[in-house]
Design a protein around this motif. Structure first.
Motif, PDB file in Angstrom:
ATOM      1  N   PHE A 115     -20.325  41.798  49.075  1.00 41.31           N
ATOM      2  CA  PHE A 115     -22.086  41.426  49.409  1.00 41.31           C
ATOM      3  C   PHE A 115     -22.556  40.111  49.630  1.00 41.31           C
ATOM      4  CE2 PHE A 115     -26.006  39.837  48.171  1.00 41.31           C
ATOM      5  CZ  PHE A 115     -26.647  40.648  47.770  1.00 41.31           C
ATOM      6  N   ASP A 152     -26.509  38.986  44.328  1.00 42.01           N
ATOM      7  CA  ASP A 152     -25.200  40.017  43.437  1.00 42.01           C
ATOM      8  C   ASP A 152     -25.304  39.807  42.074  1.00 42.01           C
ATOM      9  OD1 ASP A 152     -24.358  42.662  43.786  1.00 42.01           O
ATOM     10  OD2 ASP A 152     -22.142  41.597  43.568  1.00 42.01           O
ATOM     11  N   ILE A 194     -24.785  46.805  45.189  1.00 47.47           N
ATOM     12  CA  ILE A 194     -25.593  45.439  44.610  1.00 47.47           C
ATOM     13  C   ILE A 194     -25.400  45.987  43.070  1.00 47.47           C
ATOM     14  CG2 ILE A 194     -27.722  44.583  44.685  1.00 47.47           C
ATOM     15  CD1 ILE A 194     -28.176  45.335  47.140  1.00 47.47           C
TER      16      ILE A 194
END
Length: 190
Positions: free
Chosen positions: A126, A84, A138
């Motif tokens: 994430f 991420d 994301i």
């Protein structure tokens, strides 16, 4: 002669009933006016783009021309997002959108103010495993991006900041939806 008329009447009634059943089961009488392959059948927040499919590209196969930048659908190599807040490739982007993730792109070195907090409020933290199953928001850096661009399969929502209410609406609606199941998903991996 009456026996012949009786058989003709039975044949006509049977034909009408068969046509009615086929029309009913296929949605012909109550179906939508959507043109096949134009929208993918998904309506919701954001700018809608034509569904360009989700075929897997084989090694050496040329990339298609995508109808949006960044792309919202199209043939790609299935590469999962592993981090991420990093730059991701179009293959990673399209794979994430296909499975149902929502990608929030920004052009700055770090996420814009409020974006990390918004993502944390709308989805679990994430992880690569969560992203692979289509349940992740994301955050992705894409140099040259102005403001924030929210992306889902065949949809895009540009906004100026994380405080724009359209951003949360987009994520809440599209998270987990992904690409419609198609015959291309059944193609063998290469």
């Amino acid at each position: 002669m009456t026996r012949w008329l009786e058989r003709a009447a039975i044949l006509i009634v049977s034909l009408v009933v068969a046509i009615a059943i086929i029309a009913l089961l296929s949605g012909g009488l109550a179906g939508t006016q959507d043109s096949p392959g134009v929208t993918g059948g998904q309506k919701g927040p954001g700018i809608a783009y034509r569904d360009q499919g989700d075929l897997r590209l084989r090694p050496g196969q040329p990339r298609p021309h995508y109808d949006s930048d960044p792309p919202t659908s199209g043939s790609h190599k299935p590469v999962n997002v592993m981090r991420d807040r990093a730059t991701i490739s179009n293959d990673q982007l399209l794979q994430a959108l296909q499975v149902g993730d929502v990608v929030l792109m920004y052009g700055t070195r770090k996420p814009p103010p409020g974006l990390v907090e918004l993502a944390a409020r709308l989805a679990p933290p994430f992880t690569p495993a969560l992203a692979a199953t289509g349940g992740a928001v994301i955050l992705a850096r894409r140099p040259g991006t102005r403001g924030i661009i929210a992306l889902a399969w065949t949809h895009m929502q540009p906004v100026a900041s994380a405080s724009d209410p359209r951003l949360a609406e987009f994520v809440n609606y599209w998270l987990g939806r992904g690409a419609p199941v198609s015959s291309s998903a059944a193609l063998p991996k290469s």
